[in-house]
Scaffold this active site. Structure first.
Site, short mmCIF file in Angstrom:
data_model
loop_
_atom_site.label_atom_id
_atom_site.label_comp_id
_atom_site.label_asym_id
_atom_site.label_seq_id
_atom_site.Cartn_x
_atom_site.Cartn_y
_atom_site.Cartn_z
CG PHE A 246 42.49 41.59 49.84
CD1 PHE A 246 41.30 41.61 50.56
CD2 PHE A 246 42.43 41.92 48.49
CE1 PHE A 246 40.09 41.94 49.97
CE2 PHE A 246 41.22 42.24 47.87
CZ PHE A 246 40.05 42.26 48.62
CG ASP B 251 47.69 39.41 44.23
OD1 ASP B 251 47.77 40.38 43.45
OD2 ASP B 251 46.65 39.15 44.88
CE LYS C 57 44.11 47.20 44.13
NZ LYS C 57 43.02 47.89 44.77
CB THR D 173 32.25 37.54 27.53
OG1 THR D 173 31.32 36.58 27.96
CG2 THR D 173 31.75 38.22 26.26
C1 LIG Z 1 46.76 42.25 46.27
C2 LIG Z 1 45.36 42.29 45.70
N1 LIG Z 1 44.91 41.25 44.99
C3 LIG Z 1 43.69 41.24 44.44
C4 LIG Z 1 42.84 42.31 44.59
C5 LIG Z 1 41.47 42.27 43.99
O1 LIG Z 1 41.38 43.17 42.95
P1 LIG Z 1 39.93 43.65 42.45
O2 LIG Z 1 39.34 44.48 43.55
O3 LIG Z 1 40.23 44.44 41.21
O4 LIG Z 1 39.12 42.45 42.17
C6 LIG Z 1 43.26 43.44 45.33
C7 LIG Z 1 42.36 44.57 45.51
O5 LIG Z 1 42.56 45.45 46.31
C8 LIG Z 1 44.56 43.42 45.90
O6 LIG Z 1 45.02 44.45 46.61
#
Ligand SMILES: Cc1ncc(COP(=O)(O)O)c(C=O)c1O
Length: 500
Positions: free
Chosen positions: A217, A326, A357, A381
């Site tokens: 994700f 990530d 987060k 922006t």
């Molecule tokens: C590993 C990971 N990457 C990206 C995201 C996306 O973050 P956002 O919801 O702040 O766009 C999340 C969100 O849960 C995540 O867990």
């Protein structure tokens, strides 16, 4: 205001904890000394089922304005403290989900309350600049004191952004720009490239790809979504790219009993990665970057060994792909190290590390080579928010002052050990307990059982989240202590003991 909140809180924390004395508690957790916390409640307190009547009425009202399909209940953030979230009906829950893992040091932490009232920070809260063109004069200094003080090994550059998705989205763009400049050997595009990009055609819009993993994700914006493969609901009806997707290891537990099988599983996935890189190059869509989570979170808390990640990083290097880790969900201390990739024990973990987060601001760290060659290529922006750096500095001070990473390691051990004991006690309900720090999970026997357990536990005063098909994930704040772990385990045991 802050002082009256604190004194109200102190009064509350002196109230006896009736819940823990309730009968039917068979999980006998060793009672750790309760930390003396000036600003926290000492236990959940439930007045109604959740959602209660007030939450239901507010959901109805909001439903006339927005889609409320995902709303659980409404919250009273003023009354929430530390590890406890208070809802609109006055229910106080021990929060092990923390706004999808995004609350670093609990609700209304005194250090953050103090920061907002400090006149020195007022301008950062009142003025939100367009950072890419008109940054405040103290911006370099603030970045050094906050984000750069915890930069991953080998990275001295950081680009701030607003949220997780926009961090990843821009990191992907940075990888494509880097790859293309490398391929053409110059950062001056041809006339053909310049004209074709405006009509979404090659060679200006090249057929490059990013390799991601099944179950991963990375967000819901269009580029990120092409690398997200956790749930159908995120992807249905949205056009996407033809980019390669490799299997992520599916480890068997307990790990010590499946050493050979798990090593074979990881080798199989790595082989697939290399095959896909070759195949996509042959298709004319070379892989510019590989993106991976150190622990697949939304996809079901899927772990892999340090050896897997080190080999994956080497494959990226060998094939000239950028390696993007990530850490949006795993970063910020929850695994017991500031970055989950630190558990791999390597000096060169990645080319890009994205975050959001618990870091309060989004963004990504990157190697020097990934600096875009011109302004406005990576741009929007706001490009972040300096007030979030103010909070992050305070959060980092608290983490250091209170040794919260050690605390996470300690409370994570209690939590995971408790989950092992509960899965041994209820093998027909729970399995595959796993975790690093407090970033823990356990599987329920099926999705219906998982969803039921989440609701029943919530009604008893503990807020948890689900992930994957049937996993329960634990994502407490960094101020979650051994005492809170015992509190949760007792309540969870109550729920499990009533479960058929
Ligand atoms: C590993 C990971 N990457 C990206 C995201 C996306 O973050 P956002 O919801 O702040 O766009 C999340 C969100 O849960 C995540 O867990």
């Amino acid at each position: 205001m802050a002082s009256s909140l604190l004194s109200r809180q102190l009064t509350r924390s002196l109230r006896p904890n009736l819940h823990l004395a309730a009968p039917g508690c068979r999980y006998v957790s060793k009672t750790a000394a309760k930390p003396v916390s000036e600003f926290e409640y000492d236990a959940p307190s439930m007045k109604t089922p959740v959602p209660g009547p007030k939450s239901k009425e507010l959901t109805r009202q909001l439903g006339e304005i927005q889609n409320v399909g995902a709303v659980n209940f409404f919250c009273n953030y003023e009354e929430s403290r530390g590890n406890y979230l208070v809802d609109a009906d006055g229910n106080r829950m021990l929060d092990l989900y923390t706004q999808i893992s995004s609350v670093p040091i609990g609700y209304n932490h005194p250090a953050l309350m103090k920061a907002v009232t400090n006149p020195i920070h007022l301008s950062a809260f009142v003025n939100r600049p367009a950072l890419g063109i008109l940054p405040p004069e103290n911006f370099p200094e603030k970045l050094v004191e906050s984000l750069l003080s915890i930069a991953p090994t080998g990275m001295t550059r950081v680009q701030t952004m607003a949220c997780g998705s926009c961090s990843n989205e821009n990191a992907y763009k940075a990888m494509f720009i880097w790859y293309k400049n490398k391929e053409r050997g110059t950062n001056s595009p041809s006339a053909d490239e310049v004209s074709s990009c405006m009509i979404n055609q090659g060679p200006g819009c090249p057929d490059l790809s990013i390799l991601s993993f099944m179950g991963g994700f990375h967000g819901r914006t269009l580029g990120c979504l092409a690398t997200t493969h956790s749930k159908v609901i995120h992807k249905l009806d949205i056009p996407s790219f033809d980019w390669p997707i490799a299997s992520f290891p599916r480890l068997q537990y307990p790990l010590e009993e499946f050493v050979r099988e798990n090593a074979q599983e990881e080798a199989r996935c790595l082989e697939e990665v290399e095959d896909l890189i070759v195949k996509w190059r042959q298709k004319g869509k070379p892989v510019a970057g590989i993106v991976v989570e150190p622990i697949q979170a939304e996809g079901g808390d899927n772990h892999a060994s340090p050896d897997f990640f080190i080999k994956l990083r080497n494959i990226a290097r060998k094939h000239g792909c950028a390696f993007h880790v990530d850490e949006v969900q795993t970063g910020g201390g929850t695994t017991g190290k500031f970055w989950a990739h630190e558990h791999w024990g390597t000096d060169d973990p990645a080319d890009i590390v994205s975050f959001s987060k618990k870091m309060l601001t989004g963004g990504y760290y990157h190697k020097d080579e990934l600096v875009p060659d011109k302004g406005y290529r990576i741009f929007n922006t706001w490009m972040g928010d300096p007030s979030k750096n103010v909070f992050l500095t305070e959060v980092l001070n608290v983490i250091r002052r209170e040794n919260l990473l050690d605390e996470v390691t300690r409370s994570g051990k209690v939590l995971l050990q408790g989950l092992y004991e509960l899965q041994a006690q209820y093998p027909h309900i729970l399995s595959r307990a796993r975790g690093q720090g407090t970033f823990c999970a356990v599987d329920a026997r099926d999705d219906v059982t998982r969803d039921n357990l989440l609701l029943k536990t919530r009604d008893k005063g503990v807020l948890l989240g689900g992930c994957g098909d049937r996993s329960i994930r634990f994502r407490p704040a960094l101020v979650f202590k051994e005492y809170h772990a015992h509190q949760f385990l007792n309540i969870f045991n109550d729920v499990l003991s009533e479960y058929k």
